[in-house]
Scaffold this motif. Structure first.
Motif, PDB file in Angstrom:
ATOM      1  N   GLY A  83      33.500  33.521  37.525  1.00  0.00           N
ATOM      2  CA  GLY A  83      33.847  32.296  36.809  1.00  0.00           C
ATOM      3  C   GLY A  83      35.312  32.241  36.419  1.00  0.00           C
ATOM      4  N   LYS A  84      35.874  33.379  36.059  1.00  0.00           N
ATOM      5  CA  LYS A  84      37.284  33.404  35.667  1.00  0.00           C
ATOM      6  C   LYS A  84      38.216  33.243  36.870  1.00  0.00           C
ATOM      7  N   ILE A  85      37.663  33.447  38.069  1.00  0.00           N
ATOM      8  CA  ILE A  85      38.449  33.247  39.286  1.00  0.00           C
ATOM      9  C   ILE A  85      38.288  31.828  39.813  1.00  0.00           C
ATOM     10  N   ALA A  86      37.041  31.394  39.953  1.00  0.00           N
ATOM     11  CA  ALA A  86      36.749  30.168  40.696  1.00  0.00           C
ATOM     12  C   ALA A  86      36.465  28.948  39.831  1.00  0.00           C
ATOM     13  N   TRP A  87      35.989  29.131  38.606  1.00  0.00           N
ATOM     14  CA  TRP A  87      35.551  27.997  37.812  1.00  0.00           C
ATOM     15  C   TRP A  87      36.548  27.615  36.718  1.00  0.00           C
ATOM     16  N   ASP A  88      36.753  28.496  35.749  1.00  0.00           N
ATOM     17  CA  ASP A  88      37.657  28.122  34.654  1.00  0.00           C
ATOM     18  C   ASP A  88      39.091  28.611  34.854  1.00  0.00           C
ATOM     19  N   LYS A  89      39.337  29.402  35.935  1.00  0.00           N
ATOM     20  CA  LYS A  89      40.701  29.827  36.312  1.00  0.00           C
ATOM     21  C   LYS A  89      41.402  30.633  35.213  1.00  0.00           C
ATOM     22  N   THR A  90      40.622  31.375  34.432  1.00  0.00           N
ATOM     23  CA  THR A  90      41.221  32.155  33.337  1.00  0.00           C
ATOM     24  C   THR A  90      42.239  33.167  33.857  1.00  0.00           C
ATOM     25  N   TYR A  91      41.911  33.834  34.954  1.00  0.00           N
ATOM     26  CA  TYR A  91      42.829  34.838  35.489  1.00  0.00           C
ATOM     27  C   TYR A  91      44.159  34.218  35.921  1.00  0.00           C
ATOM     28  N   LEU A  92      44.115  33.012  36.480  1.00  0.00           N
ATOM     29  CA  LEU A  92      45.360  32.348  36.867  1.00  0.00           C
ATOM     30  C   LEU A  92      46.225  32.081  35.645  1.00  0.00           C
ATOM     31  N   TRP A 243      40.757  50.377  41.220  1.00  0.00           N
ATOM     32  CA  TRP A 243      41.916  50.272  42.127  1.00  0.00           C
ATOM     33  C   TRP A 243      41.680  49.196  43.178  1.00  0.00           C
ATOM     34  N   LEU A 244      40.494  49.194  43.768  1.00  0.00           N
ATOM     35  CA  LEU A 244      40.189  48.191  44.779  1.00  0.00           C
ATOM     36  C   LEU A 244      40.105  46.799  44.156  1.00  0.00           C
ATOM     37  N   GLY A 245      39.611  46.732  42.907  1.00  0.00           N
ATOM     38  CA  GLY A 245      39.548  45.448  42.221  1.00  0.00           C
ATOM     39  C   GLY A 245      40.928  44.834  42.024  1.00  0.00           C
ATOM     40  N   VAL A 246      41.911  45.657  41.692  1.00  0.00           N
ATOM     41  CA  VAL A 246      43.282  45.162  41.539  1.00  0.00           C
ATOM     42  C   VAL A 246      43.790  44.611  42.867  1.00  0.00           C
ATOM     43  N   ARG A 247      43.553  45.332  43.941  1.00  0.00           N
ATOM     44  CA  ARG A 247      44.025  44.892  45.261  1.00  0.00           C
ATOM     45  C   ARG A 247      43.369  43.574  45.669  1.00  0.00           C
ATOM     46  N   ARG A 248      42.057  43.486  45.499  1.00  0.00           N
ATOM     47  CA  ARG A 248      41.345  42.283  45.945  1.00  0.00           C
ATOM     48  C   ARG A 248      41.675  41.077  45.070  1.00  0.00           C
ATOM     49  N   LEU A 249      41.820  41.285  43.766  1.00  0.00           N
ATOM     50  CA  LEU A 249      42.166  40.171  42.898  1.00  0.00           C
ATOM     51  C   LEU A 249      43.603  39.715  43.149  1.00  0.00           C
ATOM     52  N   THR A 250      44.477  40.654  43.465  1.00  0.00           N
ATOM     53  CA  THR A 250      45.860  40.292  43.787  1.00  0.00           C
ATOM     54  C   THR A 250      45.903  39.368  44.996  1.00  0.00           C
ATOM     55  N   ARG A 251      45.146  39.729  46.035  1.00  0.00           N
ATOM     56  CA  ARG A 251      45.104  38.882  47.226  1.00  0.00           C
ATOM     57  C   ARG A 251      44.485  37.520  46.929  1.00  0.00           C
ATOM     58  N   ARG A 252      43.634  37.482  45.922  1.00  0.00           N
ATOM     59  CA  ARG A 252      42.914  36.229  45.619  1.00  0.00           C
ATOM     60  C   ARG A 252      43.754  35.259  44.790  1.00  0.00           C
ATOM     61  N   VAL A 253      44.526  35.769  43.853  1.00  0.00           N
ATOM     62  CA  VAL A 253      45.201  34.870  42.907  1.00  0.00           C
ATOM     63  C   VAL A 253      46.708  34.787  43.091  1.00  0.00           C
ATOM     64  N   ILE A 254      47.292  35.720  43.850  1.00  0.00           N
ATOM     65  CA  ILE A 254      48.724  35.675  44.091  1.00  0.00           C
ATOM     66  C   ILE A 254      48.974  34.976  45.430  1.00  0.00           C
ATOM     67  N   VAL A 255      49.636  33.858  45.388  1.00  0.00           N
ATOM     68  CA  VAL A 255      49.895  33.077  46.613  1.00  0.00           C
ATOM     69  C   VAL A 255      51.287  33.422  47.150  1.00  0.00           C
TER      70      VAL A 255
END
Length: 255
Positions: A83-92, A243-255
């Motif tokens: 949800g913080k990635i796709a719905w409410d964009k909290t991580y962004l 560690w893998l979570g950081v890598r995957r989230l980086t690819r997801r939210v960093i354009v």
């Protein structure tokens, strides 16, 4: 940087802690009464001293506590993260500040582990009414083990969630991975009841390591070399997941 997230996570905790405590106390307590007490009487009559424990209730209680930690950690690392990635964009919003992606991931993992720890501490209080802890130091160690179990599951599941484009795989995760792991990790019966090849598979599951550690602490039956192996396994699994979570989230939210 991590300290800048404290207010956010504390605000969330203040809004939900009452429900967390009530659920953590009564729901597991019903499992203990139904399986450990009622069913346990029949098990003890047929096979007293299951798995080296004084009673079936003593055998199953550590497994239920460890299973509670797993269920909560997985639950908090799936839809809330997605949800913080796709719905409410909290991580962004977070990474638009000086926070780094690693700060966001570690901060959320710490929040998950803290919530699981609170829930399991409440559950431990409920278990103490049945006299299931051999001593108080063991009770404290058992609660500490739940923090390690939470980290071991939250890290990899966070990494899994961070790369998803839909929440539909969560159903597969819960039905195909989580439920079988709960059933065949020594929670409800000793692994010696399984065929030898299945025992090897069960011993590779992270929940089995958590159950064994919890059982050692609650029954005051430590095997220090085995305990060191269990701790190392869970720490490595959680760290690799983070560690893998950081890598995957980086690819997801960093354009």
């Amino acid at each position: 940087m991590l300290t800048r997230q404290v207010d956010y996570w504390l605000t969330q905790a203040r809004r939900t802690w009452r429900g967390t405590i009530v659920t953590a106390f009564f729901t597991p307590l019903l499992y203990v009464l139904a399986i450990g007490v009622v069913l346990g009487r029949f098990v003890d009559q047929a096979s007293p001293g299951v798995g080296g424990a004084p009673s079936y209730l003593h055998f199953i209680a550590p497994g239920l506590l460890a299973g509670q930690a797993m269920l909560l950690a997985v639950g908090d690392s799936t839809w809330p993260v997605y949800g913080k990635i796709a719905w409410d964009k909290t991580y962004l919003a977070m990474i638009a500040t000086p926070l780094r992606v690693s700060d966001v991931v570690i901060g959320h993992l710490i929040a998950i582990v803290a919530r699981v720890g609170l829930s399991c501490a409440v559950f431990a209080v409920a278990l103490s009414f049945f006299g299931l802890f051999a001593d108080w130091p063991g009770a404290l160690v058992a609660v500490g083990v739940q923090l390690l179990i939470a980290f071991a599951f939250a890290g990899p599941v966070f990494a899994f969630t961070a790369g998803l484009r839909s929440d539909s795989p969560f159903a597969v995760l819960h039905r195909v991975v989580q439920v079988p792991m709960y059933l065949f990790s020594g929670v409800f019966f000793p692994l010696s009841n399984l065929a030898e090849p299945l025992q090897w598979v069960a011993q590779a599951l992270p929940l089995w390591h958590g159950v064994e550690l919890t059982r050692m602490a609650m029954l005051a039956q430590p095997d220090w070399s085995a305990a060191a192996g269990h701790v190392a396994y869970l720490l490595v699994l959680g760290s690799l997941g983070a560690w893998l979570g950081v890598r995957r989230l980086t690819r997801r939210v960093i354009v």
